[in-house]
Design a protein around this motif. Structure first.
Motif, PDB file in Angstrom:
ATOM      1  N   ILE A 261       5.212  -3.369   6.039  1.00  0.00           N
ATOM      2  CA  ILE A 261       6.382  -3.358   7.183  1.00  0.00           C
ATOM      3  C   ILE A 261       6.180  -1.720   7.577  1.00  0.00           C
ATOM      4  N   HIS A 262       6.243  -0.811   7.046  1.00  0.00           N
ATOM      5  CA  HIS A 262       5.883   0.595   7.739  1.00  0.00           C
ATOM      6  C   HIS A 262       4.678   0.552   8.632  1.00  0.00           C
ATOM      7  N   PHE A 263       3.741  -0.029   8.220  1.00  0.00           N
ATOM      8  CA  PHE A 263       2.373  -0.206   8.906  1.00  0.00           C
ATOM      9  C   PHE A 263       2.705  -1.177  10.307  1.00  0.00           C
ATOM     10  N   GLU A 264       3.274  -2.151  10.156  1.00  0.00           N
ATOM     11  CA  GLU A 264       3.663  -2.980  11.236  1.00  0.00           C
ATOM     12  C   GLU A 264       4.562  -2.262  12.079  1.00  0.00           C
ATOM     13  N   LEU A 297       4.589  10.481  15.115  1.00  0.00           N
ATOM     14  CA  LEU A 297       5.707  11.242  15.142  1.00  0.00           C
ATOM     15  C   LEU A 297       6.739  10.317  15.841  1.00  0.00           C
ATOM     16  N   ARG A 298       6.386   9.421  16.737  1.00  0.00           N
ATOM     17  CA  ARG A 298       7.360   8.634  17.223  1.00  0.00           C
ATOM     18  C   ARG A 298       8.137   7.727  16.323  1.00  0.00           C
ATOM     19  N   VAL A 299       7.434   6.996  15.435  1.00  0.00           N
ATOM     20  CA  VAL A 299       7.732   6.239  14.561  1.00  0.00           C
ATOM     21  C   VAL A 299       8.861   7.028  13.481  1.00  0.00           C
ATOM     22  N   ASP A 300       8.326   8.322  13.061  1.00  0.00           N
ATOM     23  CA  ASP A 300       8.992   9.071  12.191  1.00  0.00           C
ATOM     24  C   ASP A 300      10.430   9.548  12.878  1.00  0.00           C
ATOM     25  N   GLY A 354      -1.862  -5.695  -4.445  1.00  0.00           N
ATOM     26  CA  GLY A 354      -2.603  -5.609  -5.407  1.00  0.00           C
ATOM     27  C   GLY A 354      -1.981  -5.694  -6.592  1.00  0.00           C
ATOM     28  N   LYS A 355      -2.398  -5.801  -7.766  1.00  0.00           N
ATOM     29  CA  LYS A 355      -1.603  -5.705  -9.220  1.00  0.00           C
ATOM     30  C   LYS A 355      -1.356  -4.376  -9.157  1.00  0.00           C
ATOM     31  N   ASP A 356       0.307  -4.153  -9.858  1.00  0.00           N
ATOM     32  CA  ASP A 356       0.779  -3.081 -10.095  1.00  0.00           C
ATOM     33  C   ASP A 356       0.925  -1.873  -9.003  1.00  0.00           C
ATOM     34  N   PHE A 357       1.158  -2.556  -7.774  1.00  0.00           N
ATOM     35  CA  PHE A 357       0.935  -1.845  -6.569  1.00  0.00           C
ATOM     36  C   PHE A 357       2.294  -0.647  -6.420  1.00  0.00           C
ATOM     37  N   ASN A 358       1.818   0.427  -6.082  1.00  0.00           N
ATOM     38  CA  ASN A 358       2.816   1.381  -6.026  1.00  0.00           C
ATOM     39  C   ASN A 358       2.959   1.496  -4.302  1.00  0.00           C
ATOM     40  N   LYS A 359       4.429   2.082  -4.057  1.00  0.00           N
ATOM     41  CA  LYS A 359       4.133   2.161  -2.600  1.00  0.00           C
ATOM     42  C   LYS A 359       3.331   3.286  -1.967  1.00  0.00           C
ATOM     43  N   PHE A 360       3.045   2.835  -0.806  1.00  0.00           N
ATOM     44  CA  PHE A 360       2.056   3.622   0.230  1.00  0.00           C
ATOM     45  C   PHE A 360       0.877   3.779  -0.283  1.00  0.00           C
ATOM     46  N   ASP A 361       0.351   2.978  -1.569  1.00  0.00           N
ATOM     47  CA  ASP A 361      -1.002   3.211  -2.135  1.00  0.00           C
ATOM     48  C   ASP A 361      -1.919   2.229  -1.289  1.00  0.00           C
ATOM     49  N   PHE A 362      -3.099   2.296  -1.319  1.00  0.00           N
ATOM     50  CA  PHE A 362      -4.177   1.501  -0.624  1.00  0.00           C
ATOM     51  C   PHE A 362      -3.717   0.122  -0.657  1.00  0.00           C
ATOM     52  N   HIS A 363      -3.359  -0.776   0.358  1.00  0.00           N
ATOM     53  CA  HIS A 363      -2.920  -1.911   0.269  1.00  0.00           C
ATOM     54  C   HIS A 363      -4.035  -3.033   0.651  1.00  0.00           C
ATOM     55  N   ARG A 364      -4.564  -3.702  -0.571  1.00  0.00           N
ATOM     56  CA  ARG A 364      -5.535  -4.638  -0.295  1.00  0.00           C
ATOM     57  C   ARG A 364      -5.064  -5.856   0.707  1.00  0.00           C
ATOM     58  N   GLY A 365      -3.889  -6.087   0.933  1.00  0.00           N
ATOM     59  CA  GLY A 365      -3.425  -7.279   1.680  1.00  0.00           C
ATOM     60  C   GLY A 365      -3.771  -7.309   3.171  1.00  0.00           C
ATOM     61  N   PHE A 366      -3.638  -6.157   3.775  1.00  0.00           N
ATOM     62  CA  PHE A 366      -3.990  -5.689   5.061  1.00  0.00           C
ATOM     63  C   PHE A 366      -5.036  -4.796   5.252  1.00  0.00           C
ATOM     64  N   GLN A 367      -5.497  -3.968   4.147  1.00  0.00           N
ATOM     65  CA  GLN A 367      -6.348  -2.795   4.502  1.00  0.00           C
ATOM     66  C   GLN A 367      -7.802  -3.021   3.923  1.00  0.00           C
ATOM     67  N   ALA A 368      -7.900  -4.058   3.053  1.00  0.00           N
ATOM     68  CA  ALA A 368      -9.065  -4.233   2.201  1.00  0.00           C
ATOM     69  C   ALA A 368      -9.996  -5.271   3.132  1.00  0.00           C
ATOM     70  N   TYR A 369     -11.100  -4.717   3.633  1.00  0.00           N
ATOM     71  CA  TYR A 369     -11.976  -5.724   4.630  1.00  0.00           C
ATOM     72  C   TYR A 369     -13.013  -5.873   3.634  1.00  0.00           C
ATOM     73  N   ARG A 370     -13.193  -7.521   3.479  1.00  0.00           N
ATOM     74  CA  ARG A 370     -14.086  -7.875   2.688  1.00  0.00           C
ATOM     75  C   ARG A 370     -14.882  -9.024   3.140  1.00  0.00           C
ATOM     76  N   GLN A 371     -16.160  -9.496   2.540  1.00  0.00           N
ATOM     77  CA  GLN A 371     -17.099 -10.679   3.252  1.00  0.00           C
ATOM     78  C   GLN A 371     -16.134 -11.879   3.147  1.00  0.00           C
ATOM     79  N   ARG A 498       3.893 -12.268  11.953  1.00  0.00           N
ATOM     80  CA  ARG A 498       4.523 -10.858  11.710  1.00  0.00           C
ATOM     81  C   ARG A 498       5.532 -10.706  10.756  1.00  0.00           C
ATOM     82  N   GLY A 499       5.692  -9.644  10.117  1.00  0.00           N
ATOM     83  CA  GLY A 499       6.923  -9.251   9.163  1.00  0.00           C
ATOM     84  C   GLY A 499       8.065  -8.978   9.914  1.00  0.00           C
TER      85      GLY A 499
END
Length: 608
Positions: A261-264, A297-300, A354-371, A498-499
């Motif tokens: 949601i922060h990304f969106e 900065l605008r979002v912040d 991803g498993k055992d995900f921590n906030k603001f870690d690399f997010h495989r749901g929308f940041q991982a690009y795979r074949q 959208r979220g």
């Protein structure tokens, strides 16, 4: 001599007066109304309006207007901090004189004689340094503030800025932190208890020294009674009331979804405020970096202003997805994510990073690009083929060996086939048939359909036949692929999922909302054919392990070379869900491929 002495004295007084005038001018030029716009907590809500995240960093503050501040709290502060508040002009000469005598007696700065206005000045502009120079500056600032703002404004600012220890600022945040309810719901005794803390937050910290806080609370109630702010009955009732703290922690649940949601939010603000267009047109890396920082900065700034972000999040589904992935992927080194979309509302109801995900870690749901492997076939090959040729699903297509310009794809296991029906080619995922179909309609035509799904990392180099089998330069994200599949659930129409539903300010005024417009990607007739084919994948083909009884079920598997990635994206009557399984550093998953964890994860999620 007298005339000379008088002249020097007069010149000195004039210089001092000019210096004072200069200081006064500097103070006036240093005070702006913008200085009194304070940070306030922001909130993220689920689809039922429940808070799932308090958004703040160092200052926990919930800004409230004057009319929402309990009058008894203001009386408590006036009775103990500034009895002459409504009659002075920012400073209280009687208080200052009294402080001067005490300080002279103690030979130091023991008392400040500060009014509420002066304390506000100190909180906004000055340090806690104890000196007469600072005190003079404080008085000048306070005097100017009294001319700039009303008494009610100053009380509002003060009540929202004073520190209540434990990172809490302002009466409303303090009330919710210590008593788990709004300040308007507090009793007189509870308000006096909170009013005790700001005088010395360390000494009167109720989490560590509640006896000190209670002692000062008793004193505050007495002062309120002396000032006739309390009747005798109110005073006795307040003194006899037992105070029970019910402290609350910062709400910050579901790190996978909140991170997304922060990304969106940044994308939404960038879209509405024009940053995204400027970033896309940037010609240099430096220019792009500057624009990205401006957007951040605008979002912040928005988050510090106290916005409310409403989403389509469903906590039960999120929890279920997380537990299902853990159940079917016990291996520590293998990751899995899932994205679930309500394809009627076009809302992302669950997404994992991803498993055992921590906030603001690399997010495989929308940041991982795979074949994507064969999961791209329905979008790039089969639906476009139907749209361009108007072929029936039982049309015969060759699945025999195929070579063009030294590109010779193989079927799974090296199997060789002859002519097969189109529906058979998809349900068993014959590679040679898919490549031949894309070649027939041309790569450019196939990509003209794929472009409508807004895949972020498709590039010109992808426009070649291997793309029919998922051979892309950078690949796709699980979120992107799942969004694209919602087209099958919406009669061939694509609308970005959208979220975020909307973003409003503290007064409920709408600030931001997505304005996505639906796009007809292919016709209803083509879509019906694809729904038929996707069902056969699950009931008769490579996706059989995902099957269960449902009014509609369909989807497509995807496996990349050497089993680096396992995909399944499919839909039922209400939801479209995509599942990806793999390792962050691609390695073969051949050891787990036979048990088909991606299919079992999808089945168990969707069965619920």
């Amino acid at each position: 001599m007298f005339i000379t002495l008088f002249s020097f004295t007069l010149i000195g007084l004039i210089n001092e007066f000019n210096a004072f005038q200069s200081i006064t001018s500097i103070v006036k030029e240093s005070v702006y109304e913008e200085d009194f716009v304070f940070h306030s907590n922001s909130y993220i809500y689920d689809e039922d309006g429940e808070i799932i995240s308090d958004v703040y960093s160092n200052e926990n503050r919930i800004y409230v207007p004057y009319n929402d501040i309990p009058q008894m709290f203001l009386y408590a502060m006036i009775a103990t901090e500034d009895r002459n508040f409504f009659s002075h002009k920012g400073f209280d000469m009687a208080g200052i004189t009294r402080a001067l005598f005490i300080n002279a007696e103690k030979q130091g700065i023991e008392q400040g004689g500060s009014t509420i206005t002066q304390q506000l000045v100190k909180n906004i502009y000055l340090s806690n340094e104890r000196s007469y120079n600072r005190k003079l500056t404080e008085v000048l600032y306070a005097y100017h503030l009294e001319n700039l703002f009303s008494k009610e404004d100053i009380l509002e600012f003060y009540a929202n800025t004073i520190y209540f220890q434990n990172g809490v600022y302002g009466i409303e945040a303090a009330s919710r932190f210590y008593f788990s309810k709004s300040a308007k719901q507090l009793s007189v005794s509870e308000l006096a208890f909170l009013a005790a803390i700001p005088n010395n937050p360390t000494l009167y910290n109720p989490m560590i020294s509640p006896e000190n806080t209670h002692r000062r609370k008793e004193w505050i109630l007495t002062k309120m009674f002396e000032m006739n702010y309390l009747t005798e009955e109110q005073f006795k009732t307040a003194k006899s009331e037992k105070i029970a703290l019910t402290p609350t922690k910062k709400v910050d649940r579901f790190p996978d979804y909140i991170t997304y949601i922060h990304f969106e939010l940044e994308q939404l603000v960038g879209e509405q405020d024009g940053f995204n267009t400027e970033i896309a047109l940037a010609t240099t890396t430096e220019e792009k970096s500057v624009l990205l920082e401006k957007r951040r900065l605008r979002v912040d700034q928005l988050l510090k202003s106290g916005i409310h972000i409403y989403t389509g999040f469903q906590s039960e589904k999120q929890n279920q997805v997380i537990q299902t992935i853990k159940k079917h992927l016990p291996e520590n080194d293998i990751q899995g994510v899932a994205v679930m979309i309500n394809h009627y509302t076009h809302e992302i109801v669950a997404i994992t990073g991803g498993k055992d995900f921590n906030k603001f870690d690399f997010h495989r749901g929308f940041q991982a690009y795979r074949q994507p492997g064969s999961s791209i076939k329905p979008l790039l090959v089969f639906a476009p083929y139907f749209a361009e040729t108007n072929s029936p699903i039982n049309k015969s297509i060759s699945a025999a060996p195929f070579c063009k310009d030294s590109y010779c794809p193989q079927n799974y296991g090296g199997s060789v086939y002859g002519n097969v029906r189109i529906d058979v080619a998809l349900k068993h995922s014959y590679n040679t048939a898919a490549v031949r179909m894309l070649d027939e309609i041309t790569v450019e035509k196939g990509f003209s359909y794929l472009e409508k799904f807004n895949f972020a990392k498709t590039v010109d180099e992808d426009y070649r036949l291997p793309a029919a089998l998922g051979g892309l330069t950078f690949g796709v994200s699980p979120l992107e692929l799942t969004k694209a599949y919602t087209t099958f659930a919406n009669d061939g129409i694509f609308q970005d999922a959208r979220g975020i539903q909307k973003v409003v300010d503290q007064n409920g005024k709408l600030l931001y909302q997505w304005e996505d417009k639906p796009k007809q990607v292919w016709s209803s007739e083509v879509n019906e054919k694809m729904l038929n084919l996707l069902t056969k994948v699950v009931t008769e083909g490579t996706g059989r392990k995902a099957n269960f009884t449902s009014s509609y079920i369909g989807g497509k598997t995807g496996t990349t070379n050497e089993f680096f990635d396992l995909w399944f994206v499919g839909l039922t009557e209400n939801y479209t869900t995509g599942v990806w399984v793999g390792q962050d550093q691609p390695q073969s998953l051949a050891s787990i491929n036979s048990r088909s964890p991606h299919l079992l994860i999808w089945r168990d999620i969707m069965k619920e």
